[in-house]
Design a protein around this motif. Structure first.
Motif, mmCIF file in Angstrom:
data_model
loop_
_atom_site.group_PDB
_atom_site.id
_atom_site.type_symbol
_atom_site.label_atom_id
_atom_site.label_comp_id
_atom_site.label_asym_id
_atom_site.label_seq_id
_atom_site.Cartn_x
_atom_site.Cartn_y
_atom_site.Cartn_z
ATOM 1 N N GLY A 138 0.796 -1.216 0.000
ATOM 2 C CA GLY A 138 0.000 0.000 0.000
ATOM 3 C C GLY A 138 0.826 1.263 0.000
ATOM 4 O O GLY A 138 0.325 2.345 -0.347
ATOM 5 N N LEU A 139 2.100 1.176 0.380
ATOM 6 C CA LEU A 139 2.962 2.356 0.403
ATOM 7 C C LEU A 139 3.627 2.630 -0.939
ATOM 8 O O LEU A 139 4.238 3.691 -1.125
ATOM 9 C CB LEU A 139 4.045 2.195 1.478
ATOM 10 N N VAL A 140 3.525 1.685 -1.879
ATOM 11 C CA VAL A 140 4.183 1.867 -3.184
ATOM 12 C C VAL A 140 3.252 1.446 -4.321
ATOM 13 O O VAL A 140 3.707 0.951 -5.357
ATOM 14 C CB VAL A 140 5.511 1.072 -3.256
ATOM 15 N N ASP A 141 1.926 1.634 -4.125
ATOM 16 C CA ASP A 141 0.971 1.186 -5.148
ATOM 17 C C ASP A 141 0.599 2.284 -6.134
ATOM 18 O O ASP A 141 -0.253 2.087 -7.002
ATOM 19 C CB ASP A 141 -0.293 0.620 -4.496
ATOM 20 N N GLY A 142 1.204 3.461 -5.992
ATOM 21 C CA GLY A 142 0.953 4.540 -6.937
ATOM 22 C C GLY A 142 -0.308 5.330 -6.682
ATOM 23 O O GLY A 142 -0.732 6.122 -7.532
ATOM 24 N N VAL A 143 -0.945 5.132 -5.522
ATOM 25 C CA VAL A 143 -2.178 5.852 -5.194
ATOM 26 C C VAL A 143 -2.031 6.477 -3.807
ATOM 27 O O VAL A 143 -1.789 5.771 -2.828
ATOM 28 C CB VAL A 143 -3.410 4.922 -5.212
ATOM 29 N N ARG A 144 -2.167 7.773 -3.739
ATOM 30 C CA ARG A 144 -2.044 8.472 -2.458
ATOM 31 C C ARG A 144 -3.333 8.376 -1.659
ATOM 32 O O ARG A 144 -4.425 8.362 -2.210
ATOM 33 C CB ARG A 144 -1.732 9.949 -2.701
ATOM 34 N N GLY A 145 -3.188 8.337 -0.356
ATOM 35 C CA GLY A 145 -4.356 8.371 0.518
ATOM 36 C C GLY A 145 -5.010 9.741 0.497
ATOM 37 O O GLY A 145 -4.337 10.756 0.288
ATOM 38 N N TYR A 146 -6.340 9.739 0.716
ATOM 39 C CA TYR A 146 -7.026 11.025 0.814
ATOM 40 C C TYR A 146 -7.461 11.207 2.263
ATOM 41 O O TYR A 146 -6.718 10.853 3.179
ATOM 42 C CB TYR A 146 -8.191 11.079 -0.183
ATOM 43 N N LYS A 147 -8.669 11.702 2.534
ATOM 44 C CA LYS A 147 -9.033 12.090 3.897
ATOM 45 C C LYS A 147 -9.688 10.982 4.714
ATOM 46 O O LYS A 147 -9.934 11.162 5.893
ATOM 47 C CB LYS A 147 -9.949 13.317 3.859
ATOM 48 N N ASN A 148 -9.998 9.844 4.092
ATOM 49 C CA ASN A 148 -10.589 8.723 4.816
ATOM 50 C C ASN A 148 -9.481 7.805 5.323
ATOM 51 O O ASN A 148 -8.765 7.199 4.528
ATOM 52 C CB ASN A 148 -11.540 7.952 3.898
ATOM 53 N N PRO A 149 -9.301 7.677 6.653
ATOM 54 C CA PRO A 149 -8.210 6.847 7.189
ATOM 55 C C PRO A 149 -8.276 5.389 6.742
ATOM 56 O O PRO A 149 -7.252 4.703 6.766
ATOM 57 C CB PRO A 149 -8.398 6.948 8.712
ATOM 58 N N ALA A 150 -9.473 4.918 6.336
ATOM 59 C CA ALA A 150 -9.626 3.511 5.971
ATOM 60 C C ALA A 150 -9.086 3.215 4.581
ATOM 61 O O ALA A 150 -8.903 2.052 4.225
ATOM 62 C CB ALA A 150 -11.102 3.108 6.042
#
Length: 720
Positions: free
Chosen positions: A587-599
């Protein structure tokens, strides 16, 4: 059969009469006539003269003169050879009798706006019968959309807390205002974790008792028709630990001890007033060796329960059952606040129907006298129509045949689509029971992606709802109801698509990638429009609107990235929290940044300092970008510092580090990007990222048994 039944046919010469025996029965008689007139071709006649007899059968409405004949919250429906008698203890319960008789004859009220009126030529009723209808619980309030409608509540014999309470729920902040007193009189408030805290009151301060008593007198005078007045903690775990309160807590079994000591003082000032309070969080358990005043009603709030299985069927619920039993013997009036929906995602499927009947029987057996059953409030959430209908039946009578009521509702509400809706609900339940997942009221479609919301299960639900859609095409009303079911599946798909990202089922994968997300974007827009059309003005307890949901989708579309380190080898040197590990290291290198939902796409560490190792094999890059989340409401804070190390000759060498600005209190969810630059990054095969968490919670969020959490996502590598 005919010989044992009264057969009432409203034709000329055989008119059915409604006999109103007093002024108090006039309105219920008119109510009954109004419904029967819609069912029969000829109007029903109301007769008010008891002595006049025309030989025809009558439906006789009475208020019981002998209160022993019908208890206060009950009513009787009986018959002799010729007449039917509806007998209430008062006008309200007489109306309950009217609605019950109508249901016996096939009338239904599915929602506030959806009823069924049969077309009748004759109705039957057993001769010489006598049945007393008594509720399983003396107080029954549902907090669902149609319960705002008085006619719906009356039909389903429901109370309404909004009318019944002069003060409702969490009330300390209403009874003694922190805005007014905290700066000038901090001693009025809880001494908690070494500081005065405005979220609660000092339970042993006599001046606090005086102020609250005075405020209560004002509120009681302003609400003469209210039945209850709540004196209860705010929605927090803060409680007073000053020397006097601490002594009371030790004497009476915990923080609830000083609380009930305080509450007894207030209640004794108003002996004829029904004072309610919440057994919630730190006041969850009953006090020990402390008699509770007789006018106090305890509203027990078991918020942290598995909602996916009946309470009595969960082996490790023994402690909860002991707590419930203790309350049943300690509280003079035990009520219960039940939670029946997923508050973080109103539209996400929440398969808990199978628990209702057994749970309410358990509560009844443990002397629970009243219920507040919390649902979606006025938001039309997942299957709310069936939920509120079924719950209303069960909390009136715990012996209700749930399967029969469910089938009856589905057939009436969904018409020819009913078999498919039933199949959909049954399949959801089967998957939940098979996996036996802990079903939490604050869960989400991401956590449930491996249980009852797997991609395979979602495909099956989609096929079933597609069949329901197909068969209801010619009926716009049914088609719209099925569309609302479809929206729940759409919502789950969208949420999971964010999580899967560039991978299969993701918003940036397959066909979505080919058309740059255009079709999916249009689906989300259509979803938001449908939500607005259905009156779904927010999607969660947090208040996210459908329009905001669409705007967030657009923002997340721009939140993807392409960087040199995608899918590189990552290793957790410090394991993340089990409930916040997302896709794991990938999940740390999948090319998609997290947004505002912690889940979604965030990895979290609770009370520890994360250390993450990434193998770069001397990749040619000079920039590292990392995002961190700040969501203080959920104890997630911006890190104090992030350091980057390189491995050389089996030793870690510091390359660069950054510190964050001083933390300030904020309710806004924000994302902080960290960017590190160095020409030395590519000299190392392996890098280590150290994230320094807060050592302790800031004073404004300091709570017992809570620790600070850091959340990061996407370690991006660039050559700029």
């Amino acid at each position: 059969m005919a010989q044992n039944s009264l057969n009432l046919t409203n034709t000329k010469g055989q008119e059915v009469f409604i006999l109103s025996t007093s002024d108090a029965t006039k309105n219920p008689a008119t109510l009954l006539k109004t419904y029967l007139d819609q069912a029969f071709e000829n109007p029903i006649l109301i007769q008010v003269d008891k002595t006049k007899s025309n030989g025809n059968s009558k439906i006789i409405l009475e208020i019981a003169s002998n209160k022993n004949a019908t208890q206060e919250n009950s009513f009787v429906i009986k018959s002799d050879e010729k007449n039917i008698y509806l007998i209430g203890s008062n006008e309200k319960t007489l109306r309950y009798a009217v609605y019950t008789l109508l249901e016996i004859w096939g009338f239904r009220k599915y929602t506030a706006n959806d009823s069924f009126i049969p077309k009748l030529k004759q109705v039957s009723f057993p001769k010489n019968s006598n049945q007393i209808y008594k509720p399983s619980f003396e107080y029954r309030a549902l907090f669902y959309p149609d319960c705002y409608d008085e006619a719906f509540r009356e039909w389903h014999k429901l109370d309404w807390h909004i009318d019944d309470f002069g003060i409702w729920g969490h009330s300390f902040y209403k009874l003694l205002s922190a805005k007014t007193y905290f700066k000038t009189n901090p001693e009025f408030f809880a001494y908690y974790e070494g500081e005065r805290n405005s979220e609660s009151l000092c339970m042993s301060n006599d001046t606090v008792v005086e102020i609250v008593t005075k405020k209560m007198s004002e509120i009681i005078a302003q609400n003469p028709n209210a039945s209850f007045f709540s004196v209860s903690q705010n929605d927090d775990v803060v409680y007073c630990e000053c020397t006097r309160c601490k002594t009371l807590n030790e004497k009476y079994g915990g923080p609830q001890g000083s609380f009930y000591y305080f509450l007894n003082k207030i209640a004794s000032q108003f002996p004829k007033t029904q004072i309610t309070t919440l057994a919630y969080l730190h006041t969850y358990r009953a006090p020990v060796n402390l008699k509770i005043e007789p006018n106090i009603y305890t509203l027990f709030c078991p918020i942290e329960l598995n909602r996916g299985k009946a309470i009595s069927e969960i082996p490790n619920n023994a402690a909860f059952l002991d707590i419930l039993k203790n309350w049943s013997t300690t509280s003079p009036h035990l009520y219960l606040w039940d939670y029946t929906v997923e508050f973080t995602n109103y539209l996400s499927p929440f398969p808990n129907f199978q628990t209702f009947s057994k749970n309410y029987k358990l509560f009844e057996q443990n002397q629970v006298k009243g219920l507040f059953v919390q649902g979606y409030a006025d938001v039309p959430g997942d299957l709310y129509e069936l939920r509120q209908y079924l719950l209303a039946k069960i909390i009136w009578d715990t012996q209700t045949d749930v399967e029969a009521v469910t089938n009856d509702f589905l057939n009436g509400f969904y018409g020819n689509a009913a078999p498919f809706v039933k199949k959909y609900i049954d399949l959801l339940t089967q998957y939940q029971e098979k996996i036996d997942r802990y079903l939490d009221i604050y869960s989400d479609p991401i956590q449930n992606r491996n249980t009852f919301l797997t991609p395979e299960a979602m495909d099956q639900y989609d096929q079933i709802i597609s069949q329901a859609e197909k068969i209801s095409l010619d009926n716009p009303i049914i088609a719209k109801r099925v569309l609302k079911l479809r929206m729940s599946l759409e919502y789950v798909y969208f949420e999971q698509a964010k999580f899967y990202g560039k991978d299969k089922h993701g918003m940036f994968a397959g066909k979505n990638k080919e058309d740059q997300g255009k079709q999916l974007r249009e689906r989300v827009l259509n979803f938001s429009k449908n939500c607005n059309d259905f009156g779904i003005y927010e999607l969660s307890e947090g208040g996210l609107t459908p329009d905001q949901y669409y705007q967030e989708w657009l923002a997340i579309e721009k939140n993807t990235c392409n960087h040199l380190g995608e899918k590189y080898e990552v290793r957790f040197l410090t394991p993340p929290a089990d409930e916040n590990k997302g896709k794991g290291t990938y999940g740390l290198v999948d090319g998609v940044r997290g947004y505002k939902n912690p889940a979604i796409n965030w990895i979290g560490w609770y009370g520890t300092n994360p250390e993450i190792e990434i193998t770069t094999r001397k990749l040619n890059f000079n920039t590292i970008r990392i995002n961190s989340l700040n969501d203080q409401r959920h104890w997630i804070f911006t890190p104090k510092k992030i350091s980057i190390y390189g491995l050389k000759k089996n030793k870690w060498q510091l390359i660069t580090q950054q510190k964050s600005e001083e933390l300030s209190e904020s309710l806004e969810v924000t994302i902080k990007p960290w960017e590190f630059k160095s020409d030395n990054f590519n000299r190392y095969d392996v890098l280590k990222i150290e994230v320094e968490n807060l050592k302790e919670l800031p004073i404004w969020r300091k709570r017992k048994n809570k620790k600070p959490m850091v959340m990061i996502d996407e370690i991006e590598l660039y050559n700029k």
